[in-house]
Design a protein around this motif. Structure first.
Motif, PDB file in Angstrom:
ATOM      1  N   PHE A 248      -1.600  19.756   7.885  1.00 18.42           N
ATOM      2  CA  PHE A 248      -1.048  18.449   7.525  1.00 18.42           C
ATOM      3  C   PHE A 248      -1.787  17.332   8.254  1.00 18.42           C
ATOM      4  N   GLU A 249      -2.033  17.520   9.547  1.00 18.71           N
ATOM      5  CA  GLU A 249      -2.781  16.527  10.313  1.00 18.71           C
ATOM      6  C   GLU A 249      -4.195  16.379   9.761  1.00 18.71           C
ATOM      7  N   ASN A 250      -4.781  17.468   9.326  1.00 19.91           N
ATOM      8  CA  ASN A 250      -6.107  17.428   8.720  1.00 19.91           C
ATOM      9  C   ASN A 250      -6.095  16.579   7.461  1.00 19.91           C
ATOM     10  N   MET A 251      -5.038  16.730   6.643  1.00 21.66           N
ATOM     11  CA  MET A 251      -4.920  15.931   5.427  1.00 21.66           C
ATOM     12  C   MET A 251      -4.792  14.445   5.761  1.00 21.66           C
ATOM     13  N   LEU A 252      -3.993  14.118   6.775  1.00 19.65           N
ATOM     14  CA  LEU A 252      -3.840  12.719   7.182  1.00 19.65           C
ATOM     15  C   LEU A 252      -5.167  12.124   7.631  1.00 19.65           C
ATOM     16  N   GLN A 253      -5.940  12.892   8.391  1.00 26.10           N
ATOM     17  CA  GLN A 253      -7.231  12.407   8.860  1.00 26.10           C
ATOM     18  C   GLN A 253      -8.201  12.213   7.704  1.00 26.10           C
ATOM     19  N   ASP A 254      -8.186  13.137   6.747  1.00 27.43           N
ATOM     20  CA  ASP A 254      -9.065  12.998   5.586  1.00 27.43           C
ATOM     21  C   ASP A 254      -8.729  11.738   4.797  1.00 27.43           C
ATOM     22  N   CYS A 255      -7.452  11.434   4.668  1.00 26.34           N
ATOM     23  CA  CYS A 255      -7.055  10.216   3.963  1.00 26.34           C
ATOM     24  C   CYS A 255      -7.587   8.986   4.680  1.00 26.34           C
ATOM     25  N   GLN A 256      -7.501   8.986   6.000  1.00 26.45           N
ATOM     26  CA  GLN A 256      -7.981   7.841   6.763  1.00 26.45           C
ATOM     27  C   GLN A 256      -9.493   7.677   6.691  1.00 26.45           C
ATOM     28  N   GLN A 257     -10.198   8.793   6.443  1.00 28.33           N
ATOM     29  CA  GLN A 257     -11.658   8.725   6.359  1.00 28.33           C
ATOM     30  C   GLN A 257     -12.134   8.243   4.994  1.00 28.33           C
ATOM     31  N   GLN A 258     -11.263   8.282   3.989  1.00 27.16           N
ATOM     32  CA  GLN A 258     -11.593   7.713   2.690  1.00 27.16           C
ATOM     33  C   GLN A 258     -11.054   6.294   2.637  1.00 27.16           C
ATOM     34  N   GLN A 259     -11.937   5.340   2.491  1.00 25.17           N
ATOM     35  CA  GLN A 259     -11.535   3.939   2.590  1.00 25.17           C
ATOM     36  C   GLN A 259     -10.423   3.584   1.609  1.00 25.17           C
ATOM     37  N   SER A 260     -10.550   4.056   0.377  1.00 27.96           N
ATOM     38  CA  SER A 260      -9.545   3.712  -0.633  1.00 27.96           C
ATOM     39  C   SER A 260      -8.186   4.298  -0.271  1.00 27.96           C
ATOM     40  N   CYS A 261      -8.167   5.527   0.251  1.00 23.87           N
ATOM     41  CA  CYS A 261      -6.909   6.163   0.630  1.00 23.87           C
ATOM     42  C   CYS A 261      -6.306   5.470   1.850  1.00 23.87           C
ATOM     43  N   ALA A 262      -7.154   5.154   2.807  1.00 28.97           N
ATOM     44  CA  ALA A 262      -6.662   4.499   4.027  1.00 28.97           C
ATOM     45  C   ALA A 262      -6.066   3.132   3.720  1.00 28.97           C
ATOM     46  N   GLN A 263      -6.682   2.408   2.789  1.00 28.89           N
ATOM     47  CA  GLN A 263      -6.168   1.083   2.432  1.00 28.89           C
ATOM     48  C   GLN A 263      -4.872   1.180   1.632  1.00 28.89           C
ATOM     49  N   ARG A 264      -4.803   2.170   0.752  1.00 29.97           N
ATOM     50  CA  ARG A 264      -3.617   2.309  -0.100  1.00 29.97           C
ATOM     51  C   ARG A 264      -2.430   2.881   0.679  1.00 29.97           C
ATOM     52  N   PHE A 265      -2.707   3.793   1.648  1.00 32.39           N
ATOM     53  CA  PHE A 265      -1.638   4.455   2.398  1.00 32.39           C
ATOM     54  C   PHE A 265      -1.917   4.333   3.903  1.00 32.39           C
ATOM     55  N   PRO A 266      -1.803   3.140   4.468  1.00 27.76           N
ATOM     56  CA  PRO A 266      -2.187   2.934   5.877  1.00 27.76           C
ATOM     57  C   PRO A 266      -1.246   3.590   6.886  1.00 27.76           C
ATOM     58  N   ASN A 267      -0.016   3.908   6.476  1.00 27.32           N
ATOM     59  CA  ASN A 267       0.974   4.449   7.416  1.00 27.32           C
ATOM     60  C   ASN A 267       1.550   5.759   6.895  1.00 27.32           C
ATOM     61  N   LEU A 268       0.666   6.657   6.495  1.00 27.74           N
ATOM     62  CA  LEU A 268       1.099   7.855   5.789  1.00 27.74           C
ATOM     63  C   LEU A 268       1.964   8.763   6.660  1.00 27.74           C
ATOM     64  N   LYS A 269       1.587   8.968   7.904  1.00 30.86           N
ATOM     65  CA  LYS A 269       2.382   9.837   8.778  1.00 30.86           C
ATOM     66  C   LYS A 269       3.772   9.245   8.995  1.00 30.86           C
ATOM     67  N   ILE A 327       3.976  11.288  -1.067  1.00 23.71           N
ATOM     68  CA  ILE A 327       4.718  10.953   0.160  1.00 23.71           C
ATOM     69  C   ILE A 327       5.045   9.472   0.197  1.00 23.71           C
ATOM     70  N   SER A 328       4.058   8.640  -0.150  1.00 27.30           N
ATOM     71  CA  SER A 328       4.274   7.202  -0.139  1.00 27.30           C
ATOM     72  C   SER A 328       5.355   6.791  -1.134  1.00 27.30           C
ATOM     73  N   GLU A 329       5.334   7.395  -2.313  1.00 26.75           N
ATOM     74  CA  GLU A 329       6.344   7.080  -3.319  1.00 26.75           C
ATOM     75  C   GLU A 329       7.728   7.548  -2.875  1.00 26.75           C
ATOM     76  N   ALA A 330       7.789   8.702  -2.208  1.00 22.52           N
ATOM     77  CA  ALA A 330       9.075   9.171  -1.693  1.00 22.52           C
ATOM     78  C   ALA A 330       9.623   8.205  -0.649  1.00 22.52           C
ATOM     79  N   ARG A 331       8.737   7.631   0.135  1.00 18.93           N
ATOM     80  CA  ARG A 331       9.160   6.608   1.112  1.00 18.93           C
ATOM     81  C   ARG A 331       9.788   5.415   0.400  1.00 18.93           C
ATOM     82  N   ALA A 332       9.305   5.130  -0.818  1.00 21.22           N
ATOM     83  CA  ALA A 332       9.845   4.024  -1.619  1.00 21.22           C
ATOM     84  C   ALA A 332      10.966   4.490  -2.541  1.00 21.22           C
ATOM     85  N   THR A 333      11.489   5.673  -2.284  1.00 16.32           N
ATOM     86  CA  THR A 333      12.599   6.309  -3.029  1.00 16.32           C
ATOM     87  C   THR A 333      12.257   6.621  -4.483  1.00 16.32           C
ATOM     88  N   ASN A 334      10.974   6.773  -4.786  1.00 22.27           N
ATOM     89  CA  ASN A 334      10.548   7.279  -6.088  1.00 22.27           C
ATOM     90  C   ASN A 334      10.160   8.743  -5.879  1.00 22.27           C
TER      91      ASN A 334
END
Length: 500
Positions: A248-269, A327-334
């Motif tokens: 899971f931590e590996n997935m979070l780091q990979d998201c942060q290394q992709q600029q588009s993912c990091a910008q879209r989901f800045p607080n994923l954890k 995960i982000s959508e679940a945070r927004a109750t979707n």
């Protein structure tokens, strides 16, 4: 994913249980096959059709003792199917598929196996044997349907009662005999009946443990062994918290290394932690459709159910790349993206695992070694804690069997050529486990695929490497460059698939 000829009782076990049942590679103590383990000739000309596979296959049944210490007592039937070589005059050493789980039936995987190992099939037959307790080999499929299972909260699910209810359905079965050593003895009966001198083994996940023990128990029957997502006998399988948290931590780091993912989901954890906290305070009842019957159902989303869906999605890059958005959508109750992942992961698992066989193996061969210290260490994470380990503890309290001999956890030593396969993203059987196995396998090579998940032959070019290895019969000079060229798959950014 039930691909067999006939349907079997459904096992609507709920996502908490299903979430701990995938790819539990297990260990076993083995003994050499003795002289009385000889098989009668098999009727190789018997034909059958398997759902999802258009060709008529050669199939058959072999009678074996349920208890090899009592060869003249109760007999059970072991079912096999042969996917024939494309070319005539096939090589005499087939590829034997050792299914995972434990609890998957090899014959039910025929369409997928034929696709993955198409290159091997050009020159060799592929043999599928339903391990005892699965498929048509005296299956231990437990009908434990509970109409309200999906709407109950996790702390109300008495898993020991589920296991006890399952066990009660087989009063005439000696479940202690449904273990890995006896499975190998069964496979040897089939080999002798088919007049096969040696197998080429492919075992994925739990099948890798069977493959290792096959090398130990019947070494002369093995030409080569490919072990994919390796679970050596030295490790305890069942507590998945620590390895899952690393993935899971590996997935979070990979998201942060992709600029588009990091910008879209800045607080994923933080999004994940917030969903877990919110569901802990108040679970959510969701209206959806059963992915198999399309009937309207309600699912109660709890922290355990949510984390199980996320963990299962980490197994494969195709579902992993959906996680930041879900995960982000679940945070927004979707919760629709999570429901989508639930239908594509948990449903597949619950319809491919024979629960009785899984518990017979896990509760005999691994859980007795799960000390309190080990369970506490595994639970020391912020991803899923100790949920999986505790679930197995609860299940095994309801499944009465005897522990395997302590010596079965010894390393497997073999001079046979062995190909070890791992994926860096695997949340269950990390590459370091294959390194452990390799210490006593001097004629082995370990291929690690970057950005790959669990059992990499199914979603990388590793199947080509397997074909090359089987053709050569040696680990020398294998061309493994194709796996090193893998790139990180882009993460999905929205419902329209942006980012792909």
């Amino acid at each position: 994913m039930n691909l067999g000829n006939e349907s079997r009782p459904s096992t609507q076990l709920g996502s908490r249980l299903v979430g701990v049942l995938l790819a539990a590679g297990l260990s076993v103590f083995s003994a050499m096959t003795n002289a009385q383990d000889k098989a009668e000739p098999a009727d190789k000309d018997q034909g059958c059709f398997i759902k999802g596979f258009s060709e008529r296959l050669a199939c058959g049944f072999i009678a074996v003792p349920e208890n090899y210490e009592r060869p003249d007592a109760k007999q059970i039937s072991i079912h096999y199917a042969i996917i024939p070589s494309i070319q005539e005059n096939a090589q005499p050493d087939p590829l034997l598929i050792l299914a995972g789980g434990p609890g998957q039936a090899a014959t039910e995987l025929a369409p997928m196996i034929a696709r993955i190992f198409a290159d091997v099939r050009k020159q060799r037959d592929i043999v599928l044997i339903d391990q005892r307790g699965t498929g048509k080999s005296n299956p231990l499929s437990c009908d434990v349907n509970r109409p309200d299972e999906l709407v109950r909260s996790d702390d109300e699910q008495a898993l020991d009662e589920v296991a006890a209810e399952c066990l009660a359905q087989y009063p005439d079965v000696d479940v202690a005999q449904y273990n890995t050593p006896n499975a190998i003895r069964d496979f040897e009966r089939v080999r002798e009946a088919l007049n096969v001198e040696q197998w080429n083994l492919y075992g994925g996940s739990y099948g890798s443990r069977v493959g290792l023990k096959y090398l130990q128990q019947a070494p002369n029957a093995v030409r080569t062994a490919t072990l994919d997502a390796v679970a050596p006998p030295q490790v305890v399988i069942g507590p998945f918290g620590f390895n899952g948290s690393l993935a899971f931590e590996n997935m979070l780091q990979d998201c942060q290394q992709q600029q588009s993912c990091a910008q879209r989901f800045p607080n994923l954890k933080q999004d994940y932690e917030q969903v877990m906290q919110s569901l802990g305070q108040q679970s959510v009842l969701l209206d959806t459709q059963d992915p198999l019957s399309a009937e309207a159902i309600q699912i109660r989303l709890t922290p355990g159910r949510f984390s199980s869906v996320v963990r299962l999605a980490l197994y494969n890059p195709a579902t992993r790349q959906l996680l930041p958005y879900a995960i982000s959508e679940a945070r927004a109750t979707n919760y629709k993206p999570i429901l989508g992942l639930m239908g594509g992961t948990t449903t597949a698992v619950q319809n491919s695992i024979y629960l009785g066989l899984m518990l017979s193996v896990v509760c005999r061969e691994d859980l007795p070694r799960a000390t309190e210290s080990l369970l506490q260490q595994d639970a020391n994470n912020e991803f899923i804690g100790g949920k999986t380990g505790q679930a197995f503890v609860d299940l095994c309290q309801g499944w009465q069997t005897t522990p395997a001999p302590s010596a079965f956890a010894q390393p497997v030593e073999s001079e046979k050529p062995v190909l070890l396969l791992s994926g860096t993203q695997d949340p269950v059987t990390p590459p370091r486990w294959a390194d452990i196995a390799a210490r006593t396998l001097p004629n082995s090579v370990h291929v690690v695929a970057p950005y790959a998940g669990h059992t990499i032959a199914g979603h990388t070019c590793a199947n080509k490497i397997v074909a090359q290895f089987v053709r050569k019969g040696s680990v020398e000079a294998l061309d493994t460059q194709c796996v090193k060229q893998r790139k990180l798959a882009p993460f999905v950014l929205n419902a329209n698939g942006e980012g792909l």
